[in-house]
Structures are given as C-alpha cells and as structure tokens.
Design a protein around this motif. Structure first.
Motif, PDB file in Angstrom:
ATOM      1  N   GLU A  36      -6.769  48.620 -17.246  1.00 18.30           N
ATOM      2  CA  GLU A  36      -5.425  49.215 -17.223  1.00 18.30           C
ATOM      3  C   GLU A  36      -4.817  49.115 -15.820  1.00 18.30           C
ATOM      4  O   GLU A  36      -3.620  48.857 -15.674  1.00 18.30           O
ATOM      5  N   LEU A  37      -5.630  49.318 -14.797  1.00 15.52           N
ATOM      6  CA  LEU A  37      -5.129  49.162 -13.430  1.00 15.52           C
ATOM      7  C   LEU A  37      -4.821  47.706 -13.112  1.00 15.52           C
ATOM      8  O   LEU A  37      -3.933  47.411 -12.297  1.00 15.52           O
ATOM      9  N   SER A  38      -5.536  46.787 -13.741  1.00 15.00           N
ATOM     10  CA  SER A  38      -5.249  45.367 -13.552  1.00 15.00           C
ATOM     11  C   SER A  38      -3.846  45.037 -14.041  1.00 15.00           C
ATOM     12  O   SER A  38      -3.112  44.270 -13.399  1.00 15.00           O
ATOM     13  N   ALA A  39      -3.444  45.637 -15.159  1.00 13.40           N
ATOM     14  CA  ALA A  39      -2.082  45.436 -15.659  1.00 13.40           C
ATOM     15  C   ALA A  39      -1.053  46.050 -14.714  1.00 13.40           C
ATOM     16  O   ALA A  39       0.017  45.476 -14.475  1.00 13.40           O
ATOM     17  N   VAL A  40      -1.370  47.209 -14.166  1.00 15.31           N
ATOM     18  CA  VAL A  40      -0.482  47.842 -13.182  1.00 15.31           C
ATOM     19  C   VAL A  40      -0.308  46.935 -11.972  1.00 15.31           C
ATOM     20  O   VAL A  40       0.808  46.748 -11.454  1.00 15.31           O
ATOM     21  N   TYR A  41      -1.400  46.360 -11.514  1.00 10.47           N
ATOM     22  CA  TYR A  41      -1.384  45.450 -10.363  1.00 10.47           C
ATOM     23  C   TYR A  41      -0.488  44.247 -10.653  1.00 10.47           C
ATOM     24  O   TYR A  41       0.416  43.903  -9.865  1.00 10.47           O
ATOM     25  N   GLY A  42      -0.723  43.563 -11.795  1.00  8.92           N
ATOM     26  CA  GLY A  42       0.055  42.373 -12.129  1.00  8.92           C
ATOM     27  C   GLY A  42       1.535  42.654 -12.225  1.00  8.92           C
ATOM     28  O   GLY A  42       2.376  41.848 -11.777  1.00  8.92           O
ATOM     29  N   ASN A  43       1.893  43.792 -12.787  1.00 10.87           N
ATOM     30  CA  ASN A  43       3.302  44.158 -12.905  1.00 10.87           C
ATOM     31  C   ASN A  43       3.922  44.380 -11.534  1.00 10.87           C
ATOM     32  O   ASN A  43       5.003  43.855 -11.228  1.00 10.87           O
ATOM     33  N   ALA A  44       3.251  45.146 -10.698  1.00 12.85           N
ATOM     34  CA  ALA A  44       3.831  45.499  -9.395  1.00 12.85           C
ATOM     35  C   ALA A  44       3.968  44.279  -8.494  1.00 12.85           C
ATOM     36  O   ALA A  44       5.031  44.058  -7.889  1.00 12.85           O
ATOM     37  N   VAL A  45       2.928  43.479  -8.384  1.00 15.35           N
ATOM     38  CA  VAL A  45       2.987  42.353  -7.453  1.00 15.35           C
ATOM     39  C   VAL A  45       3.989  41.313  -7.941  1.00 15.35           C
ATOM     40  O   VAL A  45       4.709  40.695  -7.136  1.00 15.35           O
ATOM     41  N   SER A  46       4.111  41.116  -9.248  1.00 13.40           N
ATOM     42  CA  SER A  46       5.064  40.129  -9.761  1.00 13.40           C
ATOM     43  C   SER A  46       6.499  40.594  -9.579  1.00 13.40           C
ATOM     44  O   SER A  46       7.410  39.768  -9.424  1.00 13.40           O
ATOM     45  N   GLU A  47       6.736  41.914  -9.589  1.00 16.85           N
ATOM     46  CA  GLU A  47       8.076  42.410  -9.300  1.00 16.85           C
ATOM     47  C   GLU A  47       8.498  42.048  -7.877  1.00 16.85           C
ATOM     48  O   GLU A  47       9.671  41.736  -7.619  1.00 16.85           O
ATOM     49  N   GLU A  48       7.549  42.068  -6.952  1.00 14.66           N
ATOM     50  CA  GLU A  48       7.878  41.683  -5.578  1.00 14.66           C
ATOM     51  C   GLU A  48       8.135  40.179  -5.486  1.00 14.66           C
ATOM     52  O   GLU A  48       9.037  39.736  -4.766  1.00 14.66           O
ATOM     53  N   PHE A  49       7.365  39.380  -6.210  1.00 12.04           N
ATOM     54  CA  PHE A  49       7.618  37.941  -6.243  1.00 12.04           C
ATOM     55  C   PHE A  49       8.991  37.654  -6.834  1.00 12.04           C
ATOM     56  O   PHE A  49       9.742  36.812  -6.318  1.00 12.04           O
ATOM     57  N   ALA A  50       9.336  38.337  -7.924  1.00 11.71           N
ATOM     58  CA  ALA A  50      10.628  38.110  -8.569  1.00 11.71           C
ATOM     59  C   ALA A  50      11.775  38.465  -7.634  1.00 11.71           C
ATOM     60  O   ALA A  50      12.763  37.723  -7.524  1.00 11.71           O
ATOM     61  N   PHE A  51      11.658  39.584  -6.951  1.00 10.84           N
ATOM     62  CA  PHE A  51      12.735  40.013  -6.047  1.00 10.84           C
ATOM     63  C   PHE A  51      12.917  39.030  -4.896  1.00 10.84           C
ATOM     64  O   PHE A  51      14.041  38.835  -4.415  1.00 10.84           O
ATOM     65  N   ARG A  52      11.830  38.420  -4.462  1.00 15.66           N
ATOM     66  CA  ARG A  52      11.900  37.423  -3.388  1.00 15.66           C
ATOM     67  C   ARG A  52      12.352  36.048  -3.907  1.00 15.66           C
ATOM     68  O   ARG A  52      12.385  35.081  -3.150  1.00 15.66           O
ATOM     69  N   GLY A  53      12.671  35.954  -5.193  1.00 17.47           N
ATOM     70  CA  GLY A  53      13.172  34.701  -5.745  1.00 17.47           C
ATOM     71  C   GLY A  53      12.093  33.684  -6.039  1.00 17.47           C
ATOM     72  O   GLY A  53      12.367  32.476  -6.125  1.00 17.47           O
ATOM     73  N   LYS A  54      10.861  34.147  -6.244  1.00 16.38           N
ATOM     74  CA  LYS A  54       9.748  33.237  -6.508  1.00 16.38           C
ATOM     75  C   LYS A  54       9.496  33.110  -8.008  1.00 16.38           C
ATOM     76  O   LYS A  54       9.600  34.075  -8.759  1.00 16.38           O
ATOM     77  N   ASP A  55       9.136  31.903  -8.412  1.00 14.65           N
ATOM     78  CA  ASP A  55       8.854  31.610  -9.815  1.00 14.65           C
ATOM     79  C   ASP A  55       7.367  31.492 -10.102  1.00 14.65           C
ATOM     80  O   ASP A  55       6.929  31.760 -11.219  1.00 14.65           O
ATOM     81  N   VAL A  56       6.595  31.079  -9.104  1.00 12.24           N
ATOM     82  CA  VAL A  56       5.160  30.852  -9.286  1.00 12.24           C
ATOM     83  C   VAL A  56       4.398  31.583  -8.187  1.00 12.24           C
ATOM     84  O   VAL A  56       4.649  31.367  -6.996  1.00 12.24           O
ATOM     85  N   MET A  57       3.483  32.442  -8.592  1.00  7.05           N
ATOM     86  CA  MET A  57       2.580  33.121  -7.672  1.00  7.05           C
ATOM     87  C   MET A  57       1.274  32.344  -7.623  1.00  7.05           C
ATOM     88  O   MET A  57       0.613  32.172  -8.643  1.00  7.05           O
ATOM     89  N   LEU A  58       0.911  31.861  -6.445  1.00  7.33           N
ATOM     90  CA  LEU A  58      -0.296  31.046  -6.296  1.00  7.33           C
ATOM     91  C   LEU A  58      -1.516  31.957  -6.276  1.00  7.33           C
ATOM     92  O   LEU A  58      -2.061  32.302  -5.243  1.00  7.33           O
ATOM     93  N   GLY A  59      -1.950  32.338  -7.429  1.00 11.76           N
ATOM     94  CA  GLY A  59      -3.053  33.248  -7.674  1.00 11.76           C
ATOM     95  C   GLY A  59      -2.870  33.816  -9.060  1.00 11.76           C
ATOM     96  O   GLY A  59      -1.860  33.540  -9.717  1.00 11.76           O
TER      97      GLY A  59
END
Length: 729
Positions: A114-137
C-alpha cells in the motif's frame, strides 16, 4: 439576422472541422487505432526520428503531425534537476527543486504494498508537474553482492519481494500518465566494468532469481517502458540483445511498450536495429550538437539505420514495430489528456516521504529495551557522526536530487530537545563525488575523532549517526564498495565511544549490508537506508517512540563478507576475470544460501524488531492435499505487548524431495498487519501450484512435481514460528 446566419455558418464549419480530426488526435479512439493511424501518415525519416535522442533527455515527436516529443528524467526517488539541453551541466533553474523520497531499499523494507502505491503516486505527480513523460526508474535488480554501489536503487535480494512491491508503484505512477522505465534489464548486479563485463549465468538461475521481478512489473504492473542494462549477456550487450529483448521481454512476456537504452549503452547499428532496442539515448557521451564531431543523426538508430531500411537490408516491419511502440508511449503520456497536472513539494508529498521512511526503518538491536528513548532521562546527549548533518540526497550518480528542504537528524533532535543536544562530527568522508574519492586530511580525521571522544566523557547518552553515503565507492553509480566495513574509521570510532559510554545507540544510513564488529558493545542498532527529505523527522520519531518501528530487512546482513555465497568462488564470481563474471552460486543467492548451507548471518533476511511483541498461533491448512485449485493456510497473530504495532508475517515454502536441487525454503507470500495491544488477527495465505514450481534445467520450463511440501510461517527467514506440510497430487 445577418450576424446570426454568420454565427450559424461558423458553428457548422466548426462541427465539420471537428468531424475531420484525424483518428490519432482523437483521444476517444482506442489506443491502437490512434497508433496505426499516426504510423500510416509518417515518412520513413519521421519514424526514424522517433527512435533516438534529440537532446540529453528528450526524444523527438513528429512536429508536422502535432505529435509531441518525450521528455525523460532520472528517478526513481525524485525528479533530477534540470540540465542544459545538450550537456550534463545544471541548467540552474530556480523552480526545479523537489522532494527526495526514500530509496527503493527503504521502500522494500516496509514490506507494505500500500505504501508502494503511495510512493508511485507522489513521485509521479512531481514528474508530471515538471513536464516529464518518462521516469527513468524504478529498478529491481537483485542484491547479489553487498558491494554493488547501486543496490540502494533496487529492492533487495528476493525476486518475490521485489516484484510484489514494485507492481503497485508502477500502477500508481502510470495512472497519472507518467511512464515508468523499468531498469536495469537485466543482470546489472555490479558497477565494476558495467559497460564491458559479460555475465555468465545458467538458465535456471536467470529465470528463478534475476528475471521474476521484471516479469511481474511487465505482466502485473503493465509497465510502459523498459531500460536494458549495460552489461553483456551471451556476449551481446543487453541494450541490443535479441534473446533478451525480442525473445523474453516482448515475445514471451507480451511487453507492448518501448525499450529505452541506458545512456551510452548502444554500440552497434545492426544489433540495436534487430535486437529489440526502440529508443537510443546518450550515445557518444554528450550527444554532441550538429556542428560537432558527432550529432544525433550519427546515432546507431538514426541515419545508419535509415540507410539499412532504404537499401532493403532490414525490412520496414522492423522500423514500424519500433515506431509503433514509441507512439504507444507518446499517446499514453505526453499526448494523454488524462495525464495529471501534478504538484511539487506539496504537504502530501512530504507526508508520503515521512510515512515511507518511518515504516522502512529497521530496528536491529534493542538491549535492555533501551529504545524507545526517554529523552527526559538524559541531561547531556551527544550526537556523533557526519550523517547527522550531511545531505544524503546529494551524490550517488543519476539519482542525485536538488531538494527544496532536507531535515537532518541533528536539526530534528535539536528542534525537540534543544540545549541538551551536543554534536561532534567524529569523522569526515569528503565531498560527494561521482567518479573519484575525495581524500580527507589524516590530521583532520584525528582531530574530529579526538573531539568526539572528549565530548563523550561528558555525555550520559551517545547517538552515533553514521553509515554510508553517496560518495564514489560507497552507494554510488559507476563504482562498487571497496570492502564490507563502514568507511572513514567509523567501526573503530564506535568501539572507542562505547568503551567510554555504555549508553550508546548506533543509527546508520545506507543502501547495503555491512559488517558490525561493534554490535556486542552497543545498546541499540537502527538501520535507516536513505530516507530522503524527511530523514531527520522519520528517524527521530522512531527513536523517541512516536512511531513503532516495523521495517524488515530486504537483504541479509552477513557477519563477514566471506559468508556471502559468491565469495566461495573467487574473482571469477565477482568482480570477474578478463571481463567475464560467473554466477557460480546459482540459485543459492542471499538467504537461500544462508538457510540451505546453514551459515548463520548477523541479521537474517526479513528480520526486524518492534517496541511490542507478537505471538503466532498454530498454522492451519484448509486441506492436506493440493491438486488443481488452492489450499489456504491460516495463522492467528496476537499483539502481546502494550503498544500498537505492525508485524510482517512471511510465508516460505520448501519441497522435501525434489528431483533437482532446491533451497530449503523460499519466500512465496507475506502480509503486514497492524494490531492494537491484545488484538488478534487471522492472516490467510492462498497456496496454489504456481508457488511450488521451479525452473527445470532438464525441461527448460517451469515444473511442479508431486510430493510433500512444507509451508513455513516466519517472522524472518531464520525465525520459523509455525510449520505445516501438505501433499501435491
């Protein structure tokens, strides 16, 4: 009236124009309809342009058709700072500071999907805000050796744990319209000679140990992009390895996304074109501009590939397949109208960082129940160690982050307890450097140590906060550790401090296991991995009991380096001889070796203490025979202490008389439960045939044999709390 007629005509013309929108631009159309429509409109050169970099971290779209480029950036613990378009130099933006999330080893140590899902959501929101489409990881390579400088980016030594934990991360991140780029596929288990070493591994070991977490990410997580690794397998670089990419990944596993090379991982046009690589990044080091010696059109999948297509030496179907996969990625991300706007450095993200860090911290020793600390009992508390103040988000290679705020342990301690907290650095590690060690003046080291020992004589409690950092030859890309001990004289310093003051707690950061020669001389030992921006807050909340620790080790801590299985076979097994490394320990990697060969570790895989205690009831099976369905194992877990706490119940299974050698037992399931004092919860595990199989070297396939099996209910790989046997028909 005339105006109304003109408006009506305009509306009709607008409706007509909408009706003529190409299918690829209509997001109501199915993905494959959009992809094939776009592909049909593209020239050969436009297809080629999709397949290689156009800058340091972007690949081209098709401007003529309104098809956007892909913006990539390093992860997986946060968005890397913005670099110049065509160099490794920081762009010096003022709005690209981010939250540093805990390392993936810390996430694995939570044993909490469940925390893994929390992690993926939070970090991808930061990638999206920075205009990124692909997170290398994220990465799921196995921790074969504790010397691997990049283990902190991965999820431990067990393929089931890594696979089960990575799936929610990927699903959650991609639900926000940001593609995860799963790395490093595969066999990237050392940094020494990473560009040139050829990995020799038998078929069974490959399929049982080094591929399952990747397979779970593809088939269960639905990952959109995959990054092949630097090393060679069967004499061919993994970034252009037909058997690995076209065979296993795309044909056997059904992967429909794009493969993206690691930077500088591509070495040959023919192999890249026919070997399954879809997007080539970072070739020729800096990816020079047009007027320089090498430009982006000189990449292996650029003009050279187009020439082979034009000459008919490689069929158009190969190019179309690659372009199709890249277009899928574009429509899933940069041209996905459902992609979130995201946010940066939000309260929710810092809260996620804190929760993951708190739950990943592992309590390894607690003599005399000294922890949690009652800070009111102590008048003079001395904090010793560089990691009490050092930013551990700096360094490490591509995972280095530019953070808005980092809370250090010393800062958090002083905020709570004020003047009673004193500090001595004790040792120095030098600057965070990527490609070389920063030498430390021996006189400075002696001075720092002397100051710490002098202050220790006045203290009634010592908190040593050290461990590893992200310097070269520590936890750092492009280099491995030089030995199994804590560097910079820390072992000796801890022992000398303990000789002065018996009330000493050791707290360490780091992404690897290490020797603990001082373990019998200290009252407590807490390992914290890398906790990101909220490191100080997370650590102090565990130390003072605000949070009850519940982390469990995702790796085995051996007593000495020689106890690890690869060490039995000399340099051929690690780091290799003449650019050849042999995985001679086979499937007996990590706890499988320690269990089966009866080698006692310092701290076993799956181990972690709590401030409360848990009692395991008798293990019960719904049936003693398994045929085609499943049987259910049930066990009651009771919190017998006086604090609320979380316990990870682990299920291991072993086969009694296999036809081919197998470990004594292997992790097959786990569940983390939260219990109030006195509360009992029943944990149930469903056991099916897939959990009993092994990859047979004889049949080259997965096999389930009839016979007797044992199910072990454990608190760690070495702590069996219950056992039940059953028969497979």
């Amino acid at each position: 009236m005339k105006r109304l007629k003109m408006m009506a005509m305009a509306l009709m013309m607008g409706a007509s124009a909408l009706a003529q929108v190409p299918a690829y631009l209509d997001d109501s159309q199915p993905l494959e309809v959009r992809v094939q429509d776009a592909l049909s409109r593209m020239t050969t050169h436009e297809k080629i342009q999709l397949l290689h970099a156009q800058s340091k971290f972007t690949s081209a779209g098709v401007p003529r058709l309104g098809i956007r480029q892909l913006n990539m950036d390093d992860g997986p613990h946060g968005v890397r700072e913005e670099l110049e378009w065509n160099t490794w130099k920081p762009a010096r933006w003022t709005n690209d500071s981010v939250v540093a999330f805990p390392s993936l080893t810390c996430l694995a140590a939570t044993w909490n999907p469940e925390l893994s899902a929390v992690y993926g959501n939070a970090v991808s929101e930061e990638f999206a805000f920075r205009g990124k489409d692909v997170m290398l990881g994220p990465g799921v390579n196995m921790a074969r050796t504790p010397l691997n400088g990049r283990n902190f980016e991965y999820m431990g030594e067990d393929p089931y744990l890594a696979g089960h934990m990575i799936v929610p991360y990927i699903r959650s991140a991609q639900a926000n319209g940001v593609a995860c780029c799963l790395k490093h596929f595969a066999l990237n288990n050392q940094e020494i000679d990473r560009f040139a070493v050829n990995v020799n591994v038998d078929e069974r070991t490959l399929h049982e140990i080094y591929l399952p977490a990747f397979k779970a990410a593809v088939q269960e997580g639905g990952v959109w992009t995959v990054m092949p690794s630097y090393p060679l397998w069967n004499g061919i670089h993994c970034c252009q390895n037909d058997s690995l990419l076209n065979g296993i990944l795309k044909r056997d596993w059904g992967f429909d996304g794009a493969t993206i090379s690691d930077w500088g991982g591509t070495t040959d046009t023919w192999q890249a074109a026919t070997g399954g690589l879809d997007i080539e990044m970072g070739t020729f080091t800096d990816g020079k501009v047009k007027e320089a010696e090498f430009g982006y059109d000189d990449y292996y999948l650029a003009d050279k590939f187009e020439k082979l297509i034009d000459e008919g030496k490689i069929p158009m179907s190969v190019l179309d397949d690659k372009a199709t996969r890249v277009l899928r990625t574009i429509f899933r991300t940069s041209m996905n109208r459902q992609k979130v706007i995201g946010s940066l450095c939000s309260e929710a993200h810092y809260d996620a960082c804190l929760r993951i860090g708190e739950e990943g911290i592992v309590l390894l020793k607690n003599a005399e129940d000294m922890l949690p600390l009652d800070f009111n009992r102590y008048e003079r508390i001395l904090v010793v160690g560089e990691n009490a103040v050092r930013s551990l988000t700096k360094g490490g290679g591509s995972s280095e982050l530019k953070t808005l705020h980092d809370w250090s342990p010393l800062e958090s301690l002083q905020k709570r307890f004020g003047a009673k907290i004193d500090y001595a650095q004790g040792y120095s590690s030098g600057r965070a450097m990527y490609d070389k060690v920063d030498p430390v003046d021996p006189a400075l080291s002696r001075q720092l140590k002397a100051e710490a020992l002098e202050k220790a004589r006045q203290a009634d409690l010592i908190l040593f906060i050290g461990g590893m950092n992200k310097n070269c030859r520590q936890d750092c890309e492009n280099s491995d550790r030089e030995n199994y001990h804590l560097s910079f004289g820390q072992d000796e310093l801890i022992q000398e401090l303990a000789a002065i003051q018996k009330n000493i707690i050791v707290c360490t950061f780091g992404g690897n296991a290490f020797a603990t020669p001082w373990i019998d001389e200290v009252k407590g030992f807490v390992h914290a991995w890398y906790l990101g921006s909220m490191a100080g807050e997370a650590l102090v909340r565990v130390l003072d009991g605000t949070v009850n620790p519940s982390g469990k080790l995702p790796v085995t801590f051996a007593r000495r380096l020689e106890d690890y299985p690869f060490m039995e076979y000399g340099a051929e097994a690690y780091p290799g001889v003449n650019k050849q490394v042999y995985y001679k320990e086979g499937i007996f990697m990590g706890y499988r070796h320690f269990d089966t060969r009866k080698v006692k570790p310092q701290f076993p895989f799956g181990y972690g203490l709590s401030y409360t205690t848990f009692e395991y009831g008798k293990s019960r099976l719904s049936s003693k025979t398994l045929s085609d369905g499943k049987i259910v194992l049930s066990v009651d877990i009771t919190n017998t202490g006086n604090r609320a706490g979380k316990e990870t119940v682990q299920l291991y299974i072993g086969q009694r008389k296999p036809s081919e050698v197998r470990p004594v037992k292997e992790l097959k399931a786990f569940e983390k439960v939260e219990l109030q004092p006195g509360e009992t919860r029943t944990v149930e595990f469903s056991i099916d045939r897939s959990m009993l199989s092994f990859f047979s070297a004889k049949s080259h396939d997965w096999v389930v044999e009839p016979g007797r099996f044992d199910a072990y209910v454990c608190a760690s790989s070495a702590d069996v709390r219950g056992q039940a046997d059953f028969r497979v028909e």
